[in-house]
Design an enzyme around this catalytic site. Structure first.
Site, short mmCIF file in Angstrom:
data_model
loop_
_atom_site.label_atom_id
_atom_site.label_comp_id
_atom_site.label_asym_id
_atom_site.label_seq_id
_atom_site.Cartn_x
_atom_site.Cartn_y
_atom_site.Cartn_z
N ASN A 1 0.89 -1.16 0.00
CA ASN A 1 0.00 0.00 0.00
C ASN A 1 0.92 1.21 0.00
O ASN A 1 1.50 1.56 1.02
CB ASN A 1 -0.86 -0.04 1.26
N HIS B 1 -13.44 1.79 -0.69
CA HIS B 1 -13.50 0.66 0.26
C HIS B 1 -14.07 -0.61 -0.38
O HIS B 1 -14.57 -1.50 0.32
CB HIS B 1 -14.41 0.97 1.48
N GLU C 1 -8.46 -6.25 4.51
CA GLU C 1 -8.20 -5.86 3.12
C GLU C 1 -6.93 -6.49 2.57
O GLU C 1 -6.89 -6.89 1.41
CB GLU C 1 -8.14 -4.32 3.02
N ARG D 1 -13.16 13.71 8.28
CA ARG D 1 -13.87 14.19 7.07
C ARG D 1 -15.32 14.51 7.41
O ARG D 1 -15.96 13.76 8.16
CB ARG D 1 -13.84 13.14 5.98
N ARG E 1 -2.50 -2.31 -3.49
CA ARG E 1 -3.76 -1.62 -3.27
C ARG E 1 -3.70 -0.34 -4.10
O ARG E 1 -2.80 0.49 -3.93
CB ARG E 1 -3.90 -1.26 -1.79
#
Ligand code: ADP
Length: 375
Positions: A7, A157, A361, A218, A68
């Site tokens: 990642n 996601h 993930e 956020r 990813r």
């Protein structure tokens, strides 16, 4: 098979080596401050990774790499084996994910330079949502914004929503193609996805991961005029607002802390700001779940996953309380159970089954990579 899962951020590189047979993580780590320290670039970061990986693996060798990749645009609807053309396609999507896609490309090119023969697979956060119908992914704005600038709902996601959909359907013994559900991935970033017949038909994140739920830092949904008016008034630049809405909003803005643990503890101790943050975030999610229940033609399950979804007893309770009008009933004892397995937390007679399921993930990326490499 041993898969190195990467990642890559613009100044960091997170990695894990997984054995896809046992699902065991053999080693993992994070290289930070790339470009701002003696580690000049992603190539040098990878040298460090290779060193620490080979110490752990001894004679065993890595069979492939899973990356990813945040944005797959309209082109990628599933994981792909990487070649130079794919790498360029990921690079061309940079305007849609200016921080993430160029970083992924740096990671891919660093691997290619170091291990040219190692197969590499890209797994996209957006891919799972390519099944959304046009009336969902279109914003009601002039066509030029879409055709020229790619402005549409993409969703994120996806790897997690996909994995958790499968886990929940298996747990309930329902064929995935007949499975309707609402999946709530609640980490520092958070999104809800409407699953109809096992596929994504709507999701709360949109053109970017800013839309939708109240998250750690956020804002989630807001009136776009807030941005245009404040810029036109000269109060803030567009760049400043981008930082405010992505990094200084959400739980952090309302409660003074982005971490859900601190927020729930604060609320329990009577802190009004923490209480407001908790109520605001849970209310927003309750509304999405109720809407998605309609979108999927009646959900068979509501599934909580990721850091908050898997661990916050209080947040799950707050989200489900208003859903009682739909016949949803949590069992307080089951909701308080701590376990890493898929589990039911609703009563036997709840109109919709509520589950908690662990996401992973990295493991999903490793499995996707293995599948493409084997085929
Ligand atoms: P990321 O999106 O960075 O992968 P995670 O999935 O790890 O994030 O989720 C991080 C969030 O999970 C944080 O808000 C954290 O407070 C929350 N969290 C983790 N453990 C608990 C817990 N026991 N109770 C409440 N919240 C928790």
């Amino acid at each position: 098979m041993l898969i190195l899962v990467i990642n890559s951020g613009s100044s960091s590189l997170k990695y894990q080596v997984l054995d896809t047979v046992t699902d065991e993580v053999l080693t993992s780590g994070l290289v930070e401050r790339i470009g701002a320290s003696e580690i000049k670039d992603h190539g040098q970061a990878l040298d460090l990774v290779a060193e620490s990986v080979s110490e752990v693996l001894g004679d065993r060798e890595i069979d492939g790499v899973g990356h990813r990749v945040v944005h797959g645009g309209e082109r990628f609807s599933k994981p792909v084996l990487i070649n130079p053309e794919i790498t360029r396609a990921i690079e061309r999507l940079a305007p849609l994910a200016p921080l993430h896609n160029p970083a992924a490309v740096l990671g891919i090119r660093a691997i290619t330079a170091k291990w040219p023969h190692l197969p590499q697979v890209a797994v996209f956060d957006t891919a799972f949502h390519r099944t959304m119908p046009e009336h969902v992914w279109r914003y009601a704005v002039p066509d030029e914004l879409y055709s020229r600038y790619g402005v549409r709902r993409y969703g994120f996601h996806g790897t997690s929503h996909d994995l958790v959909t499968g886990l929940a359907a298996d747990y309930l013994g329902i064929d995935r193609q007949n499975f309707n559900a609402v999946i709530c991935h609640l980490g520092n970033g958070a999104s809800a996805t409407a699953i109809r017949n096992g596929e994504s038909v709507d999701t709360s994140m949109g053109y970017t991961p800013l839309e939708g739920l109240v998250m750690g830092t956020r804002s989630g949904d807001l009136d776009p005029s807030i941005v245009t008016q404040l810029v036109m008034r000269g109060a803030f630049t567009a760049a400043e607002l981008d930082t405010i809405l992505n990094k200084q909003s959400g739980l952090l803005a309302l409660a003074g802390d982005a971490d859900m643990r601190a927020v729930t503890e604060g609320a329990a101790a009577g802190d009004e700001h923490a209480e407001l943050a908790l109520t605001s975030a849970s209310y927003r999610l309750s509304k999405y779940i109720a809407g998605y229940h309609v979108a999927v033609g009646g959900a068979q399950a509501i599934v909580f996953t990721a850091g908050i979804g898997e661990n916050s007893i209080v947040f799950r309770e707050r989200v489900c309380a208003p859903l009682e009008v739909l016949g949803v009933r949590l069992d307080p004892e089951l909701n308080a159970v701590r376990s890493g397995d898929v589990r039911r937390i609703s009563t036997e007679d709840s109109a919709i089954t509520v589950l908690v399921a662990p996401t992973n993930e990295e493991s999903a990326i490793a499995r996707a990579a293995e599948k493409l490499i084997r085929d």
